[in-house]
Design a protein around this motif. Sequence first.
Motif, short mmCIF file in Angstrom:
data_model
loop_
_atom_site.label_atom_id
_atom_site.label_comp_id
_atom_site.label_asym_id
_atom_site.label_seq_id
_atom_site.Cartn_x
_atom_site.Cartn_y
_atom_site.Cartn_z
N ALA A 53 -1.13 -1.67 6.10
CA ALA A 53 -0.75 -1.14 4.87
C ALA A 53 -1.66 -2.02 3.72
O ALA A 53 -2.25 -1.49 2.20
CB ALA A 53 0.28 -0.90 4.51
N TYR A 111 -5.23 -0.63 2.94
CA TYR A 111 -5.34 0.85 2.87
C TYR A 111 -5.25 0.74 0.78
O TYR A 111 -5.98 0.87 -0.42
CB TYR A 111 -4.64 1.17 3.23
CG TYR A 111 -4.27 2.40 3.58
CD1 TYR A 111 -5.75 2.72 4.93
CD2 TYR A 111 -3.83 2.32 4.93
CE1 TYR A 111 -5.98 2.96 5.94
CE2 TYR A 111 -3.83 2.63 6.16
CZ TYR A 111 -4.90 3.30 7.01
OH TYR A 111 -5.55 3.94 8.02
N LEU A 112 -3.59 -0.13 0.26
CA LEU A 112 -3.86 -0.68 -0.86
C LEU A 112 -4.54 -1.52 -2.05
O LEU A 112 -4.91 -1.23 -3.05
CB LEU A 112 -2.35 -1.44 -0.81
CG LEU A 112 -0.83 -0.58 -1.26
CD1 LEU A 112 0.45 -1.99 -0.57
CD2 LEU A 112 -0.85 1.33 -1.76
N LYS A 147 -8.08 5.40 -5.33
CA LYS A 147 -6.12 5.01 -4.17
C LYS A 147 -5.80 6.59 -4.59
O LYS A 147 -4.46 6.39 -4.00
CB LYS A 147 -5.28 4.44 -6.23
CG LYS A 147 -5.47 3.25 -6.00
CD LYS A 147 -5.13 2.24 -5.33
CE LYS A 147 -4.74 0.60 -5.77
NZ LYS A 147 -6.10 -0.51 -4.88
N LEU A 182 -5.03 8.06 -1.01
CA LEU A 182 -4.10 7.34 0.06
C LEU A 182 -3.46 7.74 0.35
O LEU A 182 -2.08 8.04 0.86
CB LEU A 182 -3.48 5.73 -0.16
CG LEU A 182 -4.72 4.87 -0.77
CD1 LEU A 182 -4.30 3.63 -1.22
CD2 LEU A 182 -4.99 5.20 0.78
N ASP A 183 -3.06 9.00 -1.22
CA ASP A 183 -1.77 10.36 -0.88
C ASP A 183 -1.46 10.96 0.17
O ASP A 183 -2.95 11.54 0.68
CB ASP A 183 -2.00 11.43 -2.41
CG ASP A 183 -0.50 12.23 -2.44
OD1 ASP A 183 0.52 12.11 -2.26
OD2 ASP A 183 -0.57 13.24 -3.08
N MET A 212 1.99 7.11 3.63
CA MET A 212 1.87 6.48 2.19
C MET A 212 1.84 8.14 1.02
O MET A 212 1.49 9.01 1.27
CB MET A 212 0.33 6.24 1.50
CG MET A 212 0.63 5.14 2.39
SD MET A 212 -1.38 3.96 1.64
CE MET A 212 -1.06 2.54 3.38
N ASP A 266 9.73 -0.99 2.36
CA ASP A 266 8.93 -0.04 1.43
C ASP A 266 8.09 -0.71 0.78
O ASP A 266 8.92 -1.95 1.30
CB ASP A 266 10.14 1.22 0.08
CG ASP A 266 10.49 2.49 0.36
OD1 ASP A 266 10.27 2.82 1.89
OD2 ASP A 266 11.23 2.85 -0.30
N GLN A 324 6.03 -1.13 -2.24
CA GLN A 324 6.11 0.23 -3.58
C GLN A 324 5.07 -0.77 -4.54
O GLN A 324 5.18 -1.83 -5.38
CB GLN A 324 7.22 0.41 -4.42
CG GLN A 324 8.25 1.31 -3.00
CD GLN A 324 9.31 1.58 -4.23
OE1 GLN A 324 9.10 2.21 -5.38
NE2 GLN A 324 9.88 2.62 -3.45
N ILE A 373 1.95 3.93 -5.72
CA ILE A 373 1.76 4.36 -3.84
C ILE A 373 3.60 4.08 -3.41
O ILE A 373 3.25 2.36 -3.90
CB ILE A 373 0.83 3.67 -3.83
CG1 ILE A 373 -0.69 4.58 -4.44
CG2 ILE A 373 0.35 3.90 -1.77
CD1 ILE A 373 -1.78 3.79 -4.34
N VAL A 409 4.11 3.29 0.59
CA VAL A 409 4.46 3.21 1.28
C VAL A 409 5.50 2.15 2.34
O VAL A 409 5.96 2.09 2.18
CB VAL A 409 3.33 1.68 1.76
CG1 VAL A 409 2.78 1.67 3.37
CG2 VAL A 409 2.02 1.94 0.92
#
Length: 148
Positions: free
Chosen positions: A22, A25-26, A31, A34-35, A46, A71, A73, A142, A144
């Motif tokens: 995770a 990815y962040l 960014k 990632l949606d 995500m 989560d 966030q 985002i 996750v």
Amino acid sequence: MIIDYIENSSRYETIHPSFKIAFDYLKQTNKEALDGLTDEKAGVKMFAYKGEGKSKIKSLETFECHDKNIDIQFCISGNEGFLWKPRPKCISPNGDYNVEKDVRFFYDKPDTYFELQANQFVIFFPEDVHAPMISENDLDKIVVKILI
């Protein structure tokens, strides 16, 4: 609950097997890509909120916790406020647990208010009741979801 900057995320990667995935990815530059990203093998989902105007001002509409997910966030830009209270201190449920959405709501008043700045994240475990997206401005963030 854990609050920190993304550059310190390696400190937390051993808490859960999917945390490193995770956080990797962040840390990506794009960014927006990632949606809706789902890594089924790692149990990671995500969702990006890019300036959608879904912010609220110190609202308890979504004072929530989760039973099956952790989560993470992440604030991309600006700042985002949160309300928080430990789950054992929440005694006034707001409806039944929604198994499909893995969410439980509460009427209880929060113990704490805090804000994330750009490039900060918060990790909410099942014992953390929280209300996100408190801001006077549109939010870029985002969320996750990590399956426990």
